[in-house]
Design a protein around this motif. Structure first.
Motif, PDB file in Angstrom:
ATOM      1  N   HIS A  66       0.850  -1.188   0.000  1.00 59.35           N
ATOM      2  CA  HIS A  66       0.000   0.000   0.000  1.00 59.35           C
ATOM      3  C   HIS A  66       0.888   1.240   0.000  1.00 59.35           C
ATOM      4  CE1 HIS A  66      -3.385  -2.591   1.216  1.00 59.35           C
ATOM      5  NE2 HIS A  66      -2.500  -3.166   2.016  1.00 59.35           N
ATOM      6  N   LYS A  73      -7.903   8.817  -7.810  1.00 63.94           N
ATOM      7  CA  LYS A  73      -7.446   8.074  -6.646  1.00 63.94           C
ATOM      8  C   LYS A  73      -8.166   8.600  -5.422  1.00 63.94           C
ATOM      9  CE  LYS A  73      -2.740   7.252  -8.310  1.00 63.94           C
ATOM     10  NZ  LYS A  73      -2.866   5.791  -8.521  1.00 63.94           N
ATOM     11  N   LEU A  96       2.013   6.003  -9.056  1.00 67.77           N
ATOM     12  CA  LEU A  96       2.459   4.728  -8.477  1.00 67.77           C
ATOM     13  C   LEU A  96       1.835   4.469  -7.114  1.00 67.77           C
ATOM     14  CD1 LEU A  96       6.233   4.856  -9.468  1.00 67.77           C
ATOM     15  CD2 LEU A  96       4.507   3.271 -10.340  1.00 67.77           C
ATOM     16  N   ASP A 152      -1.442   4.212  -4.274  1.00 70.03           N
ATOM     17  CA  ASP A 152      -2.821   3.742  -4.229  1.00 70.03           C
ATOM     18  C   ASP A 152      -3.767   4.861  -3.847  1.00 70.03           C
ATOM     19  OD1 ASP A 152      -2.233   0.784  -4.475  1.00 70.03           O
ATOM     20  OD2 ASP A 152      -1.014   1.340  -2.755  1.00 70.03           O
ATOM     21  N   LYS A 173       4.069  -3.879  -5.199  1.00 69.67           N
ATOM     22  CA  LYS A 173       4.169  -2.953  -6.330  1.00 69.67           C
ATOM     23  C   LYS A 173       5.031  -3.477  -7.473  1.00 69.67           C
ATOM     24  CE  LYS A 173       1.480  -0.312  -4.213  1.00 69.67           C
ATOM     25  NZ  LYS A 173       0.047  -0.466  -4.570  1.00 69.67           N
ATOM     26  N   TYR A 196       2.918  -5.162  -9.952  1.00 66.41           N
ATOM     27  CA  TYR A 196       2.183  -4.179 -10.764  1.00 66.41           C
ATOM     28  C   TYR A 196       3.113  -3.599 -11.828  1.00 66.41           C
ATOM     29  CZ  TYR A 196      -2.152  -3.858  -8.054  1.00 66.41           C
ATOM     30  OH  TYR A 196      -3.365  -4.122  -7.479  1.00 66.41           O
ATOM     31  N   GLN A 197       4.355  -3.301 -11.401  1.00 63.99           N
ATOM     32  CA  GLN A 197       5.311  -2.688 -12.324  1.00 63.99           C
ATOM     33  C   GLN A 197       5.557  -3.622 -13.511  1.00 63.99           C
ATOM     34  OE1 GLN A 197       6.256   0.518 -11.784  1.00 63.99           O
ATOM     35  NE2 GLN A 197       6.875   0.291 -13.925  1.00 63.99           N
ATOM     36  N   TYR A 220       2.701  -3.300 -15.833  1.00 67.43           N
ATOM     37  CA  TYR A 220       2.759  -2.032 -16.580  1.00 67.43           C
ATOM     38  C   TYR A 220       3.794  -2.121 -17.705  1.00 67.43           C
ATOM     39  CZ  TYR A 220       0.458  -0.215 -12.352  1.00 67.43           C
ATOM     40  OH  TYR A 220      -0.377  -0.003 -11.291  1.00 67.43           O
ATOM     41  N   LYS A 266      -2.241   2.851 -15.504  1.00 68.06           N
ATOM     42  CA  LYS A 266      -1.719   2.492 -14.171  1.00 68.06           C
ATOM     43  C   LYS A 266      -2.775   2.756 -13.105  1.00 68.06           C
ATOM     44  CE  LYS A 266       3.178   3.342 -15.172  1.00 68.06           C
ATOM     45  NZ  LYS A 266       4.344   4.215 -14.887  1.00 68.06           N
ATOM     46  N   THR A 267      -3.419   3.916 -13.203  1.00 72.31           N
ATOM     47  CA  THR A 267      -4.438   4.261 -12.207  1.00 72.31           C
ATOM     48  C   THR A 267      -5.566   3.239 -12.230  1.00 72.31           C
ATOM     49  OG1 THR A 267      -3.910   6.588 -12.469  1.00 72.31           O
ATOM     50  CG2 THR A 267      -6.035   6.060 -11.467  1.00 72.31           C
ATOM     51  N   GLN A 308      -4.271   0.092 -10.681  1.00 77.02           N
ATOM     52  CA  GLN A 308      -3.993   0.334  -9.262  1.00 77.02           C
ATOM     53  C   GLN A 308      -5.291   0.291  -8.453  1.00 77.02           C
ATOM     54  OE1 GLN A 308      -0.440   1.736  -8.502  1.00 77.02           O
ATOM     55  NE2 GLN A 308      -1.138   0.387  -6.891  1.00 77.02           N
ATOM     56  N   ASN A 309      -6.321   0.992  -8.985  1.00 78.38           N
ATOM     57  CA  ASN A 309      -7.591   1.069  -8.257  1.00 78.38           C
ATOM     58  C   ASN A 309      -8.240  -0.302  -8.103  1.00 78.38           C
ATOM     59  OD1 ASN A 309      -7.234   3.785  -8.079  1.00 78.38           O
ATOM     60  ND2 ASN A 309      -8.670   4.308  -9.724  1.00 78.38           N
TER      61      ASN A 309
END
Lengths: 260, 260
Positions: free
Chosen positions: A82, A95, A132, A134, A188, A191-192, A195, A222-223, A226-227
């Protein structure tokens, strides 16, 4: 009889491109005053160690000595579940915006590692860096005079962290129920990876209308991801899907076997 | 219909024998950030006005210009109904000890004028001065490292004051949108369109190992998408992404223009 509360993991403070060593020291002092000890520095302007940091820390040397240095935000948050981006003014990004109290409550209700990002003294975090995170962390402040500096933003957030710990100790004796744990999003770094795969495969297919629009389009993607708060398993599945879609079409829609 | 809360009187900040003009300026800045404007100075060591105060106030000149000077604490608190003496360590005095939160709650529940006293940088308030207060105000801090300076003690107290005001406003009109963003998930038909597109394009590329496993795999994908709670806009973006990935690779990764 009191049933034991789950272990609460203290957030990591991440100073992004800090300019003055004095402010790094003040942040360390603010942290230790309220029980935060893990500090990360992303590309400090004047390098590290910085002789101006020690005196300003007035005794919080432990925090400075154990600080870890990173080249960019992506690396600094790679192992975190987070991430909160502190901004003075709200950015127009999709966000959630939370107060220090709300952030602390969320951090205390997860088993994942959390990071609190603070931007450079003058400019604050840039949009790439905020993307990047949350959630966006904003301290409610007098709209007619909002002049919080870096160390002040750190101390107010650390303060709320410590107050919650103190209240917890009090509540533990009162046997108050703890908030229940939420599901754990992927770290993260995963996630990276998602992406990077998206950017590479989309770019080679002309998804980005122009080089100029590419950052904005990637930020939106990304957003969006991320969400969603995907789990590690879900990110693996997604990457398998994206990979498959880059393969040439070879069978009819009703295709069956495939020996990947 | 909203019932109006009683008028709340903001506390007065009293700096007792402050040593550095810079700290007086920092205190003024901290105050104004959180909506406190009335400052009193008791026997400032270097006299008043102090040229070092202005720059440190970074714009909170109004607070400094209107500051009132007193010879001693007795005069500074003469017109106040409730006085709080800030101390780092508890003094062995028969006075109630409160936290900033508790002090703010008490201040907001009285019609009288309240004052928050802060002592000199090094020594803090002496016992004679503390004796003039009704209560002792102490910020809960890490017992292993308690190193709050004057400006920090002021900002943490002012911060709690302002947060209570903000919460008040929020509670007064509970239906006003909080900073937390409400995301409206897309209607099911849009999810279905996404699922159909995924199933078609994945099947034709052999994603589904076997006809038998296909339902299970699709269910997993649907659950994954569903949990994300995408908005209509996000689903449009995703479908554009998936469509693009089914195109043959034709440019280098750094490709620019595309005239879809």
């Amino acid at each position: 009889m009191i049933d034991h509360a789950p272990i609460v993991i203290a957030p990591i403070v991440i100073l992004v491109r800090p300019q003055l060593g004095e402010n790094i020291g003040k942040a360390a002092r603010a942290m230790l005053n309220f029980g935060l000890t893990e500090l990360r520095l992303v590309a400090p302007r004047d390098g590290w160690p910085n002789p101006a940091a020690g005196p300003a820390a007035s005794g919080a040397d432990q925090v400075l000595d154990e600080a870890r240095i990173y080249d960019d935000v992506a690396q600094a948050v790679a192992d975190l579940h987070h991430v909160y981006a502190t901004t003075v003014r709200p950015r127009d990004m999709l966000k959630p915006v939370v107060t220090p109290v709300e952030a602390v409550a969320a951090i205390r209700s997860t088993q994942g590692k959390s990071g609190l990002m603070f931007g450079p003294e003058r400019s604050g975090l840039d949009n790439e860096e905020v993307a990047l995170a949350d959630r966006i962390l904003t301290v409610p402040v007098n709209p007619q005079f909002s002049s919080l500096n870096l160390a002040q933003a750190v101390i107010l957030t650390a303060y709320e962290w410590y107050q919650a710990q103190v209240n917890d100790a009090v509540n533990a004796q009162a046997d108050v129920a703890r908030p229940e744990m939420e599901r754990l999003p992927a770290p993260k770094a995963e996630y990276q990876g998602l992406y990077d795969q998206l950017e590479r495969d989309l770019a080679s297919r002309g998804f980005f209308r122009s080089a100029g629009r590419k950052p904005t389009q990637m930020r939106a993607l990304k957003t969006l991801m991320q969400n969603a708060g995907f789990s590690s398993q879900e990110i693996q599945t997604l990457r398998g899907v994206l990979k498959t879609l880059t393969w040439p079409e070879r069978d009819g829609p009703e295709s069956g076997e495939d020996d990947r």
